[in-house]
Write an enzyme that holds these catalytic residues in place. Sequence first.
Site, PDB file in Angstrom:
ATOM      1  N   SER A  42       0.815  -1.224   0.000  1.00  0.00           N
ATOM      2  CA  SER A  42       0.000   0.000   0.000  1.00  0.00           C
ATOM      3  C   SER A  42       0.843   1.266   0.000  1.00  0.00           C
ATOM      4  O   SER A  42       1.728   1.433   0.853  1.00  0.00           O
ATOM      5  CB  SER A  42      -0.880  -0.017   1.257  1.00  0.00           C
ATOM      6  OG  SER A  42      -1.254   1.282   1.628  1.00  0.00           O
ATOM      7  N   GLY A  43       0.534   2.163  -0.915  1.00  0.00           N
ATOM      8  CA  GLY A  43       1.232   3.456  -0.953  1.00  0.00           C
ATOM      9  C   GLY A  43       0.964   4.274   0.299  1.00  0.00           C
ATOM     10  O   GLY A  43       1.875   4.889   0.863  1.00  0.00           O
ATOM     11  N   LEU A  44      -0.287   4.254   0.741  1.00  0.00           N
ATOM     12  CA  LEU A  44      -0.638   5.003   1.958  1.00  0.00           C
ATOM     13  C   LEU A  44       0.146   4.462   3.156  1.00  0.00           C
ATOM     14  O   LEU A  44       0.719   5.223   3.936  1.00  0.00           O
ATOM     15  CB  LEU A  44      -2.151   4.895   2.226  1.00  0.00           C
ATOM     16  CG  LEU A  44      -2.614   5.419   3.587  1.00  0.00           C
ATOM     17  CD1 LEU A  44      -2.374   6.910   3.723  1.00  0.00           C
ATOM     18  CD2 LEU A  44      -4.099   5.103   3.810  1.00  0.00           C
ATOM     19  N   ASP A  89       0.850  10.689   1.785  1.00  0.00           N
ATOM     20  CA  ASP A  89       0.535   9.861   0.606  1.00  0.00           C
ATOM     21  C   ASP A  89       0.290  10.793  -0.584  1.00  0.00           C
ATOM     22  O   ASP A  89      -0.814  10.880  -1.116  1.00  0.00           O
ATOM     23  CB  ASP A  89      -0.707   9.002   0.919  1.00  0.00           C
ATOM     24  CG  ASP A  89      -1.015   7.989  -0.170  1.00  0.00           C
ATOM     25  OD1 ASP A  89      -0.123   7.700  -0.987  1.00  0.00           O
ATOM     26  OD2 ASP A  89      -2.165   7.501  -0.201  1.00  0.00           O
ATOM     27  N   ASP A 111       1.200  -0.934  -5.077  1.00  0.00           N
ATOM     28  CA  ASP A 111       0.470   0.298  -5.362  1.00  0.00           C
ATOM     29  C   ASP A 111       1.451   1.248  -6.067  1.00  0.00           C
ATOM     30  O   ASP A 111       2.370   1.774  -5.445  1.00  0.00           O
ATOM     31  CB  ASP A 111       0.002   0.879  -4.019  1.00  0.00           C
ATOM     32  CG  ASP A 111      -0.815   2.144  -4.181  1.00  0.00           C
ATOM     33  OD1 ASP A 111      -0.964   2.627  -5.314  1.00  0.00           O
ATOM     34  OD2 ASP A 111      -1.297   2.651  -3.149  1.00  0.00           O
ATOM     35  N   ASP A 144       0.624   4.079  -7.405  1.00  0.00           N
ATOM     36  CA  ASP A 144       0.031   5.431  -7.465  1.00  0.00           C
ATOM     37  C   ASP A 144      -0.337   5.779  -8.916  1.00  0.00           C
ATOM     38  O   ASP A 144      -0.998   4.993  -9.574  1.00  0.00           O
ATOM     39  CB  ASP A 144       0.994   6.457  -6.854  1.00  0.00           C
ATOM     40  CG  ASP A 144       1.083   6.316  -5.334  1.00  0.00           C
ATOM     41  OD1 ASP A 144       0.187   5.684  -4.749  1.00  0.00           O
ATOM     42  OD2 ASP A 144       2.042   6.830  -4.744  1.00  0.00           O
ATOM     43  N   GLU A 154      -3.348   4.233 -10.865  1.00  0.00           N
ATOM     44  CA  GLU A 154      -4.645   4.934 -10.838  1.00  0.00           C
ATOM     45  C   GLU A 154      -4.677   6.076 -11.848  1.00  0.00           C
ATOM     46  O   GLU A 154      -3.627   6.665 -12.158  1.00  0.00           O
ATOM     47  CB  GLU A 154      -4.944   5.426  -9.407  1.00  0.00           C
ATOM     48  CG  GLU A 154      -3.925   6.388  -8.842  1.00  0.00           C
ATOM     49  CD  GLU A 154      -3.946   6.469  -7.311  1.00  0.00           C
ATOM     50  OE1 GLU A 154      -3.747   5.428  -6.647  1.00  0.00           O
ATOM     51  OE2 GLU A 154      -4.134   7.575  -6.781  1.00  0.00           O
ATOM     52  N   LYS A 181      -0.020  12.586  -6.990  1.00  0.00           N
ATOM     53  CA  LYS A 181      -1.361  12.210  -6.519  1.00  0.00           C
ATOM     54  C   LYS A 181      -1.552  12.615  -5.063  1.00  0.00           C
ATOM     55  O   LYS A 181      -0.587  13.033  -4.392  1.00  0.00           O
ATOM     56  CB  LYS A 181      -1.579  10.695  -6.689  1.00  0.00           C
ATOM     57  CG  LYS A 181      -0.587   9.751  -6.011  1.00  0.00           C
ATOM     58  CD  LYS A 181      -0.601   9.628  -4.512  1.00  0.00           C
ATOM     59  CE  LYS A 181      -1.876   9.136  -3.903  1.00  0.00           C
ATOM     60  NZ  LYS A 181      -2.034   7.703  -3.850  1.00  0.00           N
ATOM     61  N   ASN A 225      -4.018  11.011  -1.599  1.00  0.00           N
ATOM     62  CA  ASN A 225      -4.871   9.880  -1.248  1.00  0.00           C
ATOM     63  C   ASN A 225      -6.307  10.137  -1.689  1.00  0.00           C
ATOM     64  O   ASN A 225      -6.822  11.247  -1.577  1.00  0.00           O
ATOM     65  CB  ASN A 225      -4.806   9.617   0.265  1.00  0.00           C
ATOM     66  CG  ASN A 225      -5.521   8.331   0.622  1.00  0.00           C
ATOM     67  OD1 ASN A 225      -6.709   8.317   0.911  1.00  0.00           O
ATOM     68  ND2 ASN A 225      -4.804   7.214   0.563  1.00  0.00           N
ATOM     69  N   SER A 226      -6.945   9.093  -2.191  1.00  0.00           N
ATOM     70  CA  SER A 226      -8.289   9.228  -2.769  1.00  0.00           C
ATOM     71  C   SER A 226      -9.344   9.636  -1.750  1.00  0.00           C
ATOM     72  O   SER A 226     -10.407  10.123  -2.128  1.00  0.00           O
ATOM     73  CB  SER A 226      -8.715   7.907  -3.397  1.00  0.00           C
ATOM     74  OG  SER A 226      -7.802   7.560  -4.392  1.00  0.00           O
ATOM     75  N   ARG A 267      -6.648   1.253 -12.178  1.00  0.00           N
ATOM     76  CA  ARG A 267      -7.541   1.675 -11.085  1.00  0.00           C
ATOM     77  C   ARG A 267      -8.373   2.883 -11.503  1.00  0.00           C
ATOM     78  O   ARG A 267      -7.816   3.926 -11.858  1.00  0.00           O
ATOM     79  CB  ARG A 267      -6.694   1.990  -9.862  1.00  0.00           C
ATOM     80  CG  ARG A 267      -7.422   2.714  -8.766  1.00  0.00           C
ATOM     81  CD  ARG A 267      -6.606   2.661  -7.496  1.00  0.00           C
ATOM     82  NE  ARG A 267      -6.907   3.744  -6.602  1.00  0.00           N
ATOM     83  CZ  ARG A 267      -6.331   3.919  -5.417  1.00  0.00           C
ATOM     84  NH1 ARG A 267      -5.409   3.053  -5.013  1.00  0.00           N
ATOM     85  NH2 ARG A 267      -6.631   4.931  -4.653  1.00  0.00           N
ATOM     86  N   HIS A 270     -12.760   1.853  -7.649  1.00  0.00           N
ATOM     87  CA  HIS A 270     -12.617   2.391  -6.295  1.00  0.00           C
ATOM     88  C   HIS A 270     -13.825   3.250  -5.926  1.00  0.00           C
ATOM     89  O   HIS A 270     -14.428   3.882  -6.800  1.00  0.00           O
ATOM     90  CB  HIS A 270     -11.330   3.212  -6.192  1.00  0.00           C
ATOM     91  CG  HIS A 270     -10.759   3.245  -4.800  1.00  0.00           C
ATOM     92  ND1 HIS A 270     -11.260   2.498  -3.758  1.00  0.00           N
ATOM     93  CD2 HIS A 270      -9.712   3.933  -4.266  1.00  0.00           C
ATOM     94  CE1 HIS A 270     -10.550   2.723  -2.663  1.00  0.00           C
ATOM     95  NE2 HIS A 270      -9.604   3.594  -2.942  1.00  0.00           N
TER      96      HIS A 270
HETATM   97  C1  SPV Z   1      -3.409   2.506  -0.638  1.00  0.00           C
HETATM   98  O1  SPV Z   1      -3.515   1.581   0.181  1.00  0.00           O
HETATM   99  O2  SPV Z   1      -2.450   3.270  -0.690  1.00  0.00           O
HETATM  100  C2  SPV Z   1      -4.484   2.728  -1.613  1.00  0.00           C
HETATM  101  C3  SPV Z   1      -5.820   2.330  -1.284  1.00  0.00           C
HETATM  102  O3  SPV Z   1      -4.220   3.296  -2.635  1.00  0.00           O
HETATM  103  S1  SPV Z   1      -6.672   3.731  -0.759  1.00  0.00           S
HETATM  104  O4  SPV Z   1      -5.963   4.315   0.359  1.00  0.00           O
HETATM  105  O5  SPV Z   1      -7.971   3.196  -0.436  1.00  0.00           O
HETATM  106  O6  SPV Z   1      -6.787   4.692  -1.833  1.00  0.00           O
HETATM  107 MG    MG Z   2      -2.464   4.270  -2.628  1.00  0.00          MG
END
Ligand code: SPV
Ligand code: MG
Length: 292
Positions: free
Chosen positions: A43-45, A55, A82, A84, A111, A117, A119-120, A155, A186
């Site tokens: 996971s990027g986050l 993130d 991930d 990104d 994505e 980017k 975080n979404s 994504r 997502h």
């Molecule tokens: C992550 O885990 O970094 C993701 C998933 O990209 S989310 O945080 O849901 O966007």
């Molecule tokens: Mg991410």
Amino acid sequence: MQTKFKTLRSMIESGDLTFLMEAHNGLSAKIVEETGFQGIWASGLSISSALGVRDRNEASWTQILEVVEHMSDITNVPILMDGDTGFGDFNNVSRLVRKMCQRHIAGVCIEDKMFPKQNSFLGERQPLIPVEDFNAKIKAAKDAQLDPDFVFVARLEALISGHSLQEALDRAHAYREAGADAILVHSKKSDVSEVAEFCQAWTEDCPLVVVPTKYYKTPVNVFRDLGISTVIWANHNMRAAVTAMSDICQSIYDSQSLVEAESRVAPLERVFNLSGETEFSAYEKQLFEKSL
Ligand code: SPV
Ligand code: MG
């Protein structure tokens, strides 16, 4: 032995629901594998948070890749990384994919937002990248992959960015056509409704991936019934670590003692086992015995 690339591909393409569990360093990756998960979400986050940065592409792609390489080295299950937005344009994606393949990292998820980017789950209506630019990233990734089973997950951020179901579907069809191996749809809704609508309208023979962080109450059988291929539990090891570390810090700070903490933390033996000390000692012994 089957390659990690082939394993991830067959998991994502199989009819059974696959679960990928988040990890953010070698230690958490090892625990994910040991628990029985068949694959890991890098996971990027979580990796960013563990590095103490946002993130938002504050960590460079090589810093992220270095962490994921540690995760890959210590485990035998495949990793979906991930990626990104691909850390730039199609050319950056191409280089990323080549370097991932050299490290046996089995797949990437990119994505369709802009670089850098964020975080979404932050902000509203984050801008999407033009379809032709995202298609170029997919094609460049597929051209660059060093293994035919490397997995590219495209994504879709359309729903999360407030666009229509039709926009999401149009983009998904375009990405599949460009060579994506799977589509991650997502959503930040607290229920599965918009993901369900997408899945019901998705008629292509192409695996769907979901990240139910916000609609976490949805039972997994709902995902099965929707024909979803893969569920990503995206950040729970990082969040568990935050809670556990905060609690233990507070306890030691308050009591100025380790007495209460000792029974609440992993024994050192467990830590040594996770990092492979047991195998090392056995191997060392065997090496020296043989040379006698
Ligand atoms: C992550 O885990 O970094 C993701 C998933 O990209 S989310 O945080 O849901 O966007
Ligand atoms: Mg991410």
